[in-house]
Design a protein around this motif. Structure first.
Motif, PDB file in Angstrom:
ATOM      1  N   ALA B  31     -24.734 -42.688  23.727  1.00 14.45           N
ATOM      2  CA  ALA B  31     -25.001 -41.337  23.876  1.00 14.45           C
ATOM      3  C   ALA B  31     -23.621 -40.452  23.880  1.00 14.45           C
ATOM      4  O   ALA B  31     -22.701 -40.974  24.253  1.00 14.45           O
ATOM      5  CB  ALA B  31     -25.876 -41.238  25.150  1.00 14.45           C
ATOM      6  N   PRO B  32     -23.910 -39.269  23.669  1.00 14.03           N
ATOM      7  CA  PRO B  32     -22.426 -38.426  23.375  1.00 14.03           C
ATOM      8  C   PRO B  32     -21.861 -38.165  24.739  1.00 14.03           C
ATOM      9  O   PRO B  32     -22.580 -37.551  25.714  1.00 14.03           O
ATOM     10  CB  PRO B  32     -23.041 -36.931  22.759  1.00 14.03           C
ATOM     11  CG  PRO B  32     -24.652 -37.062  22.656  1.00 14.03           C
ATOM     12  CD  PRO B  32     -24.869 -38.586  22.843  1.00 14.03           C
ATOM     13  N   ALA B  33     -20.506 -38.601  25.055  1.00 14.90           N
ATOM     14  CA  ALA B  33     -20.053 -38.443  26.420  1.00 14.90           C
ATOM     15  C   ALA B  33     -20.055 -37.162  26.615  1.00 14.90           C
ATOM     16  O   ALA B  33     -20.004 -36.900  27.888  1.00 14.90           O
ATOM     17  CB  ALA B  33     -18.727 -38.985  26.122  1.00 14.90           C
ATOM     18  N   ALA B  34     -19.757 -35.996  25.573  1.00 11.35           N
ATOM     19  CA  ALA B  34     -19.569 -34.599  26.207  1.00 11.35           C
ATOM     20  C   ALA B  34     -20.919 -34.194  26.999  1.00 11.35           C
ATOM     21  O   ALA B  34     -20.719 -33.536  27.816  1.00 11.35           O
ATOM     22  CB  ALA B  34     -19.289 -33.919  24.786  1.00 11.35           C
ATOM     23  N   VAL B  35     -22.077 -34.583  26.494  1.00 11.88           N
ATOM     24  CA  VAL B  35     -23.254 -33.990  26.939  1.00 11.88           C
ATOM     25  C   VAL B  35     -23.460 -34.747  28.377  1.00 11.88           C
ATOM     26  O   VAL B  35     -23.634 -33.906  29.340  1.00 11.88           O
ATOM     27  CB  VAL B  35     -24.587 -34.475  26.386  1.00 11.88           C
ATOM     28  CG1 VAL B  35     -25.823 -33.958  26.909  1.00 11.88           C
ATOM     29  CG2 VAL B  35     -24.497 -33.957  24.700  1.00 11.88           C
ATOM     30  N   LEU B  36     -23.326 -35.972  28.427  1.00 10.88           N
ATOM     31  CA  LEU B  36     -23.539 -36.674  29.751  1.00 10.88           C
ATOM     32  C   LEU B  36     -22.430 -36.052  30.873  1.00 10.88           C
ATOM     33  O   LEU B  36     -22.604 -36.009  31.955  1.00 10.88           O
ATOM     34  CB  LEU B  36     -23.283 -38.186  29.655  1.00 10.88           C
ATOM     35  CG  LEU B  36     -24.260 -38.829  28.920  1.00 10.88           C
ATOM     36  CD1 LEU B  36     -24.250 -40.258  28.810  1.00 10.88           C
ATOM     37  CD2 LEU B  36     -25.736 -38.536  29.497  1.00 10.88           C
ATOM     38  N   GLY B  37     -21.063 -35.965  30.246  1.00 15.95           N
ATOM     39  CA  GLY B  37     -19.978 -35.420  31.077  1.00 15.95           C
ATOM     40  C   GLY B  37     -20.186 -34.039  31.447  1.00 15.95           C
ATOM     41  O   GLY B  37     -20.268 -33.575  32.735  1.00 15.95           O
ATOM     42  N   ALA B  38     -20.896 -33.133  30.794  1.00 10.18           N
ATOM     43  CA  ALA B  38     -21.404 -31.954  31.168  1.00 10.18           C
ATOM     44  C   ALA B  38     -22.408 -31.816  32.283  1.00 10.18           C
ATOM     45  O   ALA B  38     -22.274 -31.022  33.214  1.00 10.18           O
ATOM     46  CB  ALA B  38     -21.835 -31.109  29.877  1.00 10.18           C
ATOM     47  N   PHE B  39     -23.363 -32.652  32.089  1.00  9.96           N
ATOM     48  CA  PHE B  39     -24.510 -32.842  33.094  1.00  9.96           C
ATOM     49  C   PHE B  39     -23.718 -33.505  34.646  1.00  9.96           C
ATOM     50  O   PHE B  39     -24.185 -32.922  35.777  1.00  9.96           O
ATOM     51  CB  PHE B  39     -25.517 -33.690  32.831  1.00  9.96           C
ATOM     52  CG  PHE B  39     -26.496 -32.856  31.917  1.00  9.96           C
ATOM     53  CD1 PHE B  39     -26.655 -33.296  30.539  1.00  9.96           C
ATOM     54  CD2 PHE B  39     -27.321 -31.805  32.518  1.00  9.96           C
ATOM     55  CE1 PHE B  39     -27.560 -32.724  29.541  1.00  9.96           C
ATOM     56  CE2 PHE B  39     -28.333 -31.055  31.742  1.00  9.96           C
ATOM     57  CZ  PHE B  39     -28.386 -31.614  30.163  1.00  9.96           C
ATOM     58  N   GLY B  40     -23.000 -34.304  34.528  1.00 11.75           N
ATOM     59  CA  GLY B  40     -22.114 -34.886  35.614  1.00 11.75           C
ATOM     60  C   GLY B  40     -21.560 -33.902  36.361  1.00 11.75           C
ATOM     61  O   GLY B  40     -21.629 -33.958  37.505  1.00 11.75           O
ATOM     62  N   LEU B  41     -20.808 -33.111  35.315  1.00 12.61           N
ATOM     63  CA  LEU B  41     -19.782 -32.116  35.963  1.00 12.61           C
ATOM     64  C   LEU B  41     -20.681 -30.881  36.779  1.00 12.61           C
ATOM     65  O   LEU B  41     -20.508 -30.600  37.856  1.00 12.61           O
ATOM     66  CB  LEU B  41     -18.997 -31.431  34.906  1.00 12.61           C
ATOM     67  CG  LEU B  41     -18.049 -30.439  35.411  1.00 12.61           C
ATOM     68  CD1 LEU B  41     -16.949 -31.148  36.345  1.00 12.61           C
ATOM     69  CD2 LEU B  41     -17.164 -29.964  34.174  1.00 12.61           C
ATOM     70  N   ALA B  42     -21.818 -30.638  36.153  1.00 11.91           N
ATOM     71  CA  ALA B  42     -22.877 -29.505  36.628  1.00 11.91           C
ATOM     72  C   ALA B  42     -23.307 -30.248  37.982  1.00 11.91           C
ATOM     73  O   ALA B  42     -23.585 -29.199  39.018  1.00 11.91           O
ATOM     74  CB  ALA B  42     -23.912 -29.417  35.602  1.00 11.91           C
ATOM     75  N   GLY B  43     -23.713 -31.538  37.868  1.00 15.41           N
ATOM     76  CA  GLY B  43     -24.227 -31.934  39.034  1.00 15.41           C
ATOM     77  C   GLY B  43     -23.367 -32.070  40.436  1.00 15.41           C
ATOM     78  O   GLY B  43     -23.649 -31.845  41.419  1.00 15.41           O
ATOM     79  N   GLY B  44     -21.960 -32.613  40.044  1.00 16.25           N
ATOM     80  CA  GLY B  44     -20.983 -32.624  40.923  1.00 16.25           C
ATOM     81  C   GLY B  44     -20.633 -31.048  41.445  1.00 16.25           C
ATOM     82  O   GLY B  44     -20.464 -30.806  42.825  1.00 16.25           O
ATOM     83  N   LEU B  45     -20.601 -30.099  40.658  1.00 17.09           N
ATOM     84  CA  LEU B  45     -20.223 -28.885  41.111  1.00 17.09           C
ATOM     85  C   LEU B  45     -21.408 -28.250  42.118  1.00 17.09           C
ATOM     86  O   LEU B  45     -20.991 -27.490  43.143  1.00 17.09           O
ATOM     87  CB  LEU B  45     -20.090 -27.620  40.136  1.00 17.09           C
ATOM     88  CG  LEU B  45     -18.827 -27.989  39.348  1.00 17.09           C
ATOM     89  CD1 LEU B  45     -18.773 -27.022  37.964  1.00 17.09           C
ATOM     90  CD2 LEU B  45     -17.615 -27.333  40.170  1.00 17.09           C
ATOM     91  N   LEU B  46     -22.483 -28.559  41.709  1.00 16.14           N
ATOM     92  CA  LEU B  46     -23.738 -27.932  42.456  1.00 16.14           C
ATOM     93  C   LEU B  46     -23.734 -28.653  43.926  1.00 16.14           C
ATOM     94  O   LEU B  46     -23.717 -28.211  44.870  1.00 16.14           O
ATOM     95  CB  LEU B  46     -25.052 -28.410  41.682  1.00 16.14           C
ATOM     96  CG  LEU B  46     -26.189 -27.728  42.218  1.00 16.14           C
ATOM     97  CD1 LEU B  46     -26.041 -26.100  42.093  1.00 16.14           C
ATOM     98  CD2 LEU B  46     -27.463 -28.289  41.287  1.00 16.14           C
TER      99      LEU B  46
END
Lengths: 140, 137
Positions: B31-46
């Motif tokens: 899976a594209p790392a950028a997409v998973l990274g974006a979701f992971g970052l969003a979750g972490g920030l939340l």
């Protein structure tokens, strides 16, 4: 700016719009498509905006009571507060939409400058907001 | 109490989102790392923002409470709205000039259309919210 000055300004802008549109038509084939498109777009925009404003000013000159009422409503404290609140909320929505577009661009493999620019714009807007809050607290 | 419940829900949602992104990165290595990274970052920030609000000691300091009250009174609200409105106007003009500037460069047309679309939506929202607030107040 009084009505006469406003009328003069928009007459000049209307003339500028006509000139730009004429240039776009005359220079077709001699300049790049991008420049021709830009001349056409800006010219049409200026014509539309100036034309509608001049028609409005003409209508207000014929109905001075309505013009006075309109002026009062524009400067009324309640209407100013309502307009500021509406613009504040929509500005916030726009700011977060830009962040959402940046997230989307990461998933769509857009060039790196796109999310970086969007993030910088987001941060710049927040900093500008803070600066204006401090400034208005001193002024008001 | 209601605020607390919302903040706890957001913290849990953030943790689940970040956890899901980490799990997906292990299970779907292609899976594209950028997409998973974006979701992971969003979750972490939340998760972090919700925890920061929950664990805040702001309400314990009387001076801070007084300052917050001043910020939320009529004058403070008017100042904040005016500042946000002006900053929003600057952002709108930035989008319009950005769209015009990028028109001359070799950027995909969808970038220009996105910028112009966002500017149009902002103007429409200005009008919609003004009408709504005029009815409300």
């Amino acid at each position: 700016m009084n009505r006469t000055q406003k009328k003069r300004l928009f007459q000049i802008l209307l003339a500028a719009g006509i000139v730009l549109l004429a240039l776009a038509l005359l220079l077709e084939g001699l300049v790049s498509d991008a420049l021709g498109g830009m001349l056409c777009g800006v010219g049409s925009g200026l014509m539309a905006m100036s034309g509608s404003t001049l028609l409005n000013l003409r209508h207000e000159a014929k109905h001075p009571e309505m013009a006075r009422q309109h002026d009062i409503e524009q400067r009324d404290e309640r209407n100013v507060a309502i307009r500021n609140r509406a613009k504040a909320v929509s500005g916030e929505a726009l700011q977060w939409s830009i962040m959402a577009a940046a997230w989307l661009s990461i998933g769509l493999d857009a060039p790196l400058w796109v999310p970086i620019t969007a993030t910088c714009v987001f941060v710049a807007k927040s900093v500008l907001e803070l600066y204006l809050i401090v400034r208005y607290q001193r002024e008001m | 109490m209601k605020n607390r419940a919302i903040l706890v829900s957001l913290a849990i949602a953030g943790a689940l989102l970040a956890g899901a992104a980490l799990w997906a990165a292990r299970v779907f290595p292609a899976a594209p790392a950028a997409v998973l990274g974006a979701f992971g970052l969003a979750g972490g920030l939340l998760l972090l923002c919700a925890l920061a609000e929950l664990l805040s000691t702001r309400d314990l300091d009387p001076a801070r409470r007084e300052r917050d009250r001043e910020d939320r009174d009529e004058r403070g609200t008017m100042i904040r709205d005016k500042a946000r409105a002006r900053a929003g106007d600057v952002l709108l003009w930035l989008l319009l000039f950005g769209a015009g500037y990028l028109y001359f460069f070799d950027v995909p047309k969808r970038v220009n259309l996105t910028l112009l679309g966002l500017a149009s939506v902002k103007l429409l929202l200005d009008w919609v919210f003004a009408a709504w607030y005029r009815r409300k107040f």
